[in-house]
Design an enzyme around this catalytic site. Structure first.
Site, mmCIF file in Angstrom:
data_model
loop_
_atom_site.group_PDB
_atom_site.id
_atom_site.type_symbol
_atom_site.label_atom_id
_atom_site.label_comp_id
_atom_site.label_asym_id
_atom_site.label_seq_id
_atom_site.Cartn_x
_atom_site.Cartn_y
_atom_site.Cartn_z
ATOM 1 N N TYR A 139 33.372 2.279 -12.490
ATOM 2 C CA TYR A 139 33.897 2.153 -13.851
ATOM 3 C C TYR A 139 35.417 2.213 -13.785
ATOM 4 C CZ TYR A 139 34.589 2.357 -18.775
ATOM 5 O OH TYR A 139 34.996 2.022 -20.049
ATOM 6 N N GLN A 200 28.234 1.514 -23.116
ATOM 7 C CA GLN A 200 27.336 0.355 -22.921
ATOM 8 C C GLN A 200 27.424 -0.176 -21.486
ATOM 9 O OE1 GLN A 200 29.732 0.669 -25.094
ATOM 10 N NE2 GLN A 200 31.088 -1.105 -25.250
ATOM 11 N N ASN A 223 37.022 7.686 -20.683
ATOM 12 C CA ASN A 223 37.254 8.581 -21.824
ATOM 13 C C ASN A 223 36.010 9.429 -22.091
ATOM 14 O OD1 ASN A 223 35.474 6.905 -23.149
ATOM 15 N ND2 ASN A 223 37.020 5.951 -24.463
ATOM 16 N N SER A 246 42.508 12.953 -18.842
ATOM 17 C CA SER A 246 43.360 13.514 -17.787
ATOM 18 C C SER A 246 43.935 14.882 -18.151
ATOM 19 C CB SER A 246 44.508 12.550 -17.506
ATOM 20 O OG SER A 246 43.973 11.304 -17.140
ATOM 21 N N GLN A 268 50.657 12.839 -18.107
ATOM 22 C CA GLN A 268 49.205 12.880 -18.333
ATOM 23 C C GLN A 268 48.884 12.803 -19.821
ATOM 24 O OE1 GLN A 268 47.069 12.480 -15.450
ATOM 25 N NE2 GLN A 268 49.196 11.910 -15.151
ATOM 26 N N HIS A 271 48.058 9.361 -21.391
ATOM 27 C CA HIS A 271 46.784 8.678 -21.142
ATOM 28 C C HIS A 271 45.919 8.630 -22.395
ATOM 29 C CE1 HIS A 271 46.632 7.874 -16.854
ATOM 30 N NE2 HIS A 271 47.128 9.067 -16.599
ATOM 31 N N GLU A 336 42.498 19.409 -13.475
ATOM 32 C CA GLU A 336 42.361 18.199 -12.656
ATOM 33 C C GLU A 336 43.545 18.110 -11.679
ATOM 34 O OE1 GLU A 336 43.037 14.547 -14.756
ATOM 35 O OE2 GLU A 336 42.182 13.328 -13.150
ATOM 36 N N HIS A 337 44.768 18.161 -12.235
ATOM 37 C CA HIS A 337 45.982 18.122 -11.396
ATOM 38 C C HIS A 337 46.751 19.418 -11.559
ATOM 39 C CE1 HIS A 337 45.459 13.850 -12.800
ATOM 40 N NE2 HIS A 337 45.418 13.692 -11.502
ATOM 41 N N ASP A 370 48.818 9.543 -8.501
ATOM 42 C CA ASP A 370 48.052 8.595 -9.325
ATOM 43 C C ASP A 370 48.012 7.206 -8.693
ATOM 44 O OD1 ASP A 370 47.327 10.346 -11.272
ATOM 45 O OD2 ASP A 370 48.837 9.729 -12.725
ATOM 46 N N GLU A 424 1.490 30.682 3.332
ATOM 47 C CA GLU A 424 1.622 29.949 2.055
ATOM 48 C C GLU A 424 0.267 29.433 1.573
ATOM 49 O OE1 GLU A 424 4.577 26.865 2.460
ATOM 50 O OE2 GLU A 424 6.236 28.292 2.290
ATOM 51 N N HIS A 429 -1.022 21.974 6.596
ATOM 52 C CA HIS A 429 0.271 22.138 7.272
ATOM 53 C C HIS A 429 0.055 22.881 8.587
ATOM 54 C CE1 HIS A 429 1.760 21.290 3.251
ATOM 55 N NE2 HIS A 429 3.013 21.261 3.671
HETATM 56 N N1 LIG Z 1 39.887 12.079 -14.442
HETATM 57 C C1 LIG Z 1 40.294 10.985 -13.865
HETATM 58 O O1 LIG Z 1 40.178 10.853 -12.644
HETATM 59 C C2 LIG Z 1 40.934 9.862 -14.669
HETATM 60 C C3 LIG Z 1 41.558 8.761 -14.044
HETATM 61 C C4 LIG Z 1 42.092 7.741 -14.846
HETATM 62 C C5 LIG Z 1 41.971 7.829 -16.229
HETATM 63 N N2 LIG Z 1 41.346 8.907 -16.779
HETATM 64 C C6 LIG Z 1 41.103 9.025 -18.202
HETATM 65 O O2 LIG Z 1 40.292 7.915 -18.525
HETATM 66 C C7 LIG Z 1 40.406 7.700 -19.915
HETATM 67 C C8 LIG Z 1 40.572 6.229 -20.182
HETATM 68 O O3 LIG Z 1 40.276 6.061 -21.537
HETATM 69 P P1 LIG Z 1 40.454 4.698 -22.274
HETATM 70 O O4 LIG Z 1 40.042 4.945 -23.683
HETATM 71 O O5 LIG Z 1 41.812 4.182 -22.012
HETATM 72 O O6 LIG Z 1 39.449 3.682 -21.565
HETATM 73 P P2 LIG Z 1 37.872 3.747 -21.304
HETATM 74 O O7 LIG Z 1 37.548 2.480 -20.614
HETATM 75 O O8 LIG Z 1 37.458 5.003 -20.657
HETATM 76 O O9 LIG Z 1 37.220 3.730 -22.745
HETATM 77 C C9 LIG Z 1 37.258 2.601 -23.570
HETATM 78 C C10 LIG Z 1 35.873 2.365 -24.098
HETATM 79 O O10 LIG Z 1 35.443 3.456 -24.887
HETATM 80 C C11 LIG Z 1 34.528 3.003 -25.852
HETATM 81 N N3 LIG Z 1 34.828 3.640 -27.138
HETATM 82 C C12 LIG Z 1 36.054 3.906 -27.670
HETATM 83 N N4 LIG Z 1 35.898 4.427 -28.912
HETATM 84 C C13 LIG Z 1 34.574 4.489 -29.159
HETATM 85 C C14 LIG Z 1 33.785 4.901 -30.276
HETATM 86 N N5 LIG Z 1 34.351 5.410 -31.372
HETATM 87 N N6 LIG Z 1 32.449 4.805 -30.178
HETATM 88 C C15 LIG Z 1 31.848 4.331 -29.055
HETATM 89 N N7 LIG Z 1 32.552 3.913 -27.978
HETATM 90 C C16 LIG Z 1 33.887 3.987 -28.034
HETATM 91 C C17 LIG Z 1 34.703 1.513 -25.990
HETATM 92 O O11 LIG Z 1 33.521 0.871 -25.596
HETATM 93 C C18 LIG Z 1 35.799 1.151 -24.996
HETATM 94 O O12 LIG Z 1 35.431 0.034 -24.224
HETATM 95 C C19 LIG Z 1 41.560 8.521 -20.408
HETATM 96 O O13 LIG Z 1 41.028 9.654 -21.058
HETATM 97 C C20 LIG Z 1 42.270 8.925 -19.139
HETATM 98 O O14 LIG Z 1 42.922 10.145 -19.308
HETATM 99 C C21 LIG Z 1 40.819 9.904 -16.031
HETATM 100 N N1 LIG Z 2 46.202 10.388 -13.974
HETATM 101 C C1 LIG Z 2 44.987 9.606 -13.915
HETATM 102 C C2 LIG Z 2 43.875 10.526 -13.491
HETATM 103 O O1 LIG Z 2 43.692 11.534 -14.411
HETATM 104 C C3 LIG Z 2 45.064 8.438 -12.969
HETATM 105 C C4 LIG Z 2 46.070 7.401 -13.325
HETATM 106 C C5 LIG Z 2 45.977 6.065 -13.132
HETATM 107 N N2 LIG Z 2 47.129 5.511 -13.579
HETATM 108 C C6 LIG Z 2 47.897 6.446 -13.980
HETATM 109 N N3 LIG Z 2 47.251 7.602 -13.865
HETATM 110 ZN ZN LIG Z 3 47.935 9.416 -14.687
#
Ligand SMILES: NC(=O)c1ccc[n+]([C@@H]2O[C@H](COP(=O)([O-])OP(=O)(O)OC[C@H]3O[C@@H](n4cnc5c(N)ncnc54)[C@H](O)[C@@H]3O)[C@@H](O)[C@H]2O)c1
Ligand SMILES: N[C@H](CO)Cc1c[nH]c[nH+]1
Ligand SMILES: [Zn+2]
Length: 440
Positions: A139, A200, A223, A246, A268, A271, A336-337, A370, A424, A429
């Site tokens: 993903y 989905q 997310n 994040s 962070q 994001h 996380e970080h 990152d 047992e 066995h």
């Molecule tokens: N922990 C990690 O390693 C790491 C790394 C990179 C990014 N991140 C995090 O990933 C996340 C990326 O989020 P993003 O939103 O940019 O992209 P995303 O792809 O995770 O989410 C977008 C999708 O969320 C769904 N969505 C949004 N609102 C919705 C609703 N109300 N109902 C149902 N579905 C809904 C939609 O289908 C959309 O395609 C951020 O929170 C970021 O901090 C974490």
């Molecule tokens: N900080 C994110 C992980 O939580 C990863 C990322 C990608 N691009 C920028 N930042």
């Molecule tokens: Zn980042």
């Protein structure tokens, strides 16, 4: 009205510190329940209706107008063309990052991802056979920002592990494809790629549809909807971890320029409104200085609104009694970080036990990790670093035990097994072991 980013100010000596600290750490149960409910509906729709539900939800949630799933698949030619169309500086940066990430994960495979075995005193062979997964779904987030770096961080360790088929999903809001994301998929050697996202996409990979093959495991960040969907499908498929919004925790002794730390907190926060940035420091004047830098720098940030909401809603500047207490609180948060922004990071590192990734010293900005330091940026969030680890080669492998008992070994083990099996009450066995005894 001018935008403000005011992280909650706390001191560990406040009488109500514990309750306010806990409140800040955990997001609202109401918001959580709403997300869970929505995700359950989406998963059910995809499980029952397959491609039709994926197309409908992509239209509703991502504004993607496609009549058929074929329109949502990226061809290898499109990926290659995206790479060729990039300015050379971007092409080079992608390749340099990819090379560093590959080198790190190859070292990881050497150290921890190999088969092994030994022979005991009876000549029996005992060991572990490591094999790659056949087909994985990665993903790549794409709602509020585009993440070519997450393509590399997922696909490269999968390749190093030897996975045969790597299926990528990535949302393309309003149908806008990000050329760097497509190019990264080309550089990292993704097998098939679909422009779908959210719960989905997770459902399609987990259950399979007429157009999308079911995978063995889903990895990658996303997310709150994506993180919840992965939790729900676990069992149908494997998942790596909960890698949600994040987080950054900066442990500062006050020696780093405060604008560096303010920007690291922003990095962070930008994001996601639900991202979390926390600063722990035993120097109140330094916390004031960082807040001043936050106020000064915020208006110049293109993503100021997201940053302000994240810092205002989930951020905190916490005054601690000393650095030892700051380390103890950091362990409780298990971020996380974790940045150790100190003149003596090596002094504090031994006290730090729970974090997805630890960044030592003022020059190690989290953002370098990152993109290109080498270690994986897909990391556990929401305190799950207490029991989860960064994404790595081992997530794309599984282990089978190997047992080859010699005739002599069957005499020793047979007697032990027979006693325990009778204990047992499992006679078959016991008999299976006893039949192989020479004096049976
Ligand atoms: N922990 C990690 O390693 C790491 C790394 C990179 C990014 N991140 C995090 O990933 C996340 C990326 O989020 P993003 O939103 O940019 O992209 P995303 O792809 O995770 O989410 C977008 C999708 O969320 C769904 N969505 C949004 N609102 C919705 C609703 N109300 N109902 C149902 N579905 C809904 C939609 O289908 C959309 O395609 C951020 O929170 C970021 O901090 C974490
Ligand atoms: N900080 C994110 C992980 O939580 C990863 C990322 C990608 N691009 C920028 N930042
Ligand atoms: Zn980042």
């Amino acid at each position: 009205m001018t935008l403000q980013a005011r992280p909650l100010r706390l001191s560990t000596t406040d009488a109500d510190f514990e309750s306010r600290f806990q409140q800040r750490l955990h997001w609202s149960a109401d918001a959580d329940a709403q997300i869970e409910q929505r995700v359950a509906e989406i998963l059910q729709a995809v499980q029952q209706e397959g491609d039709a539900a994926v197309l409908r939800l992509s239209r509703q949630l991502d504004g993607v107008q496609a009549e058929s799933m074929a329109q949502l698949e990226l061809t290898q030619a499109e990926l290659a063309a995206a790479f060729e169309s990039l300015p050379s500086q971007q092409r080079q940066a992608l390749q340099q990052a990819a090379a560093r990430i590959r080198r790190y994960h190859e070292a990881q495979k050497q150290a921890a991802g190999q088969s092994w075995s030994y022979r005991d005193e009876d000549g029996s062979l005992l060991g572990q056979k490591v094999t790659p997964l056949d087909r994985v779904g990665i993903y790549v987030p794409g709602g509020k920002a585009a993440y070519p770096s997450s393509v590399l961080m997922n696909a490269i360790p999968a390749h190093v592990a030897g996975v045969a088929e790597i299926l990528m999903v990535v949302p393309t809001p309003r149908g806008e494809k990000n050329p760097l994301v497509l190019a990264a998929a080309y550089v990292a050697g993704v097998t098939r790629a679909f422009t779908i996202g959210g719960a989905q996409a997770v459902a399609a990979l987990a259950y399979g549809t007429a157009s999308i093959p079911k995978v063995d495991k889903i990895t990658g960040p996303g997310n709150a909807y994506v993180a919840s969907a992965k939790k729900h499908v676990f069992g149908q498929v494997g998942i790596d971890m909960i890698a949600g919004p994040s987080e950054i925790l900066v442990l500062a002794d006050g020696s780093t320029p405060p604008d560096w730390v303010a920007m690291d907190l922003f990095s962070q926060a930008e994001h996601d409104e639900l991202a979390q940035s926390i600063l722990l420091c035993p120097d109140a004047a330094y916390l004031d200085a960082v807040q001043r830098e936050i106020d000064r720098l915020l208006p110049g940030m293109p993503r100021a609104e997201i940053i302000a909401k994240s810092l205002g809603g989930r951020g905190a500047l916490i005054l601690t009694r000393d650095m030892e207490e700051a380390c103890a609180i950091s362990n409780r948060i298990a971020p996380e970080h974790l940045e150790v922004s100190s003149r003596e990071p090596q002094q504090w590192e031994p006290l730090l036990r729970h974090a997805g990734a630890i960044f030592l010293g003022a020059y190690t900005s989290e953002s370098l990790g990152d993109y290109c330091a080498g270690p994986n940026h897909v990391l556990p969030t929401s305190g799950t670093a207490r029991f989860s680890s960064p994404l790595g080669v081992m997530d794309f492998q599984k282990r089978s035990s190997l047992i080859e008992v010699s005739e002599q070994g069957a005499q020793t083990l047979g007697r032990i097994a027979s006693v325990l099996a009778h204990g047992e009450g499992l006679q078959a066995h016991a008999r299976a072991a006893e039949m192989r005894l020479k004096d049976a």
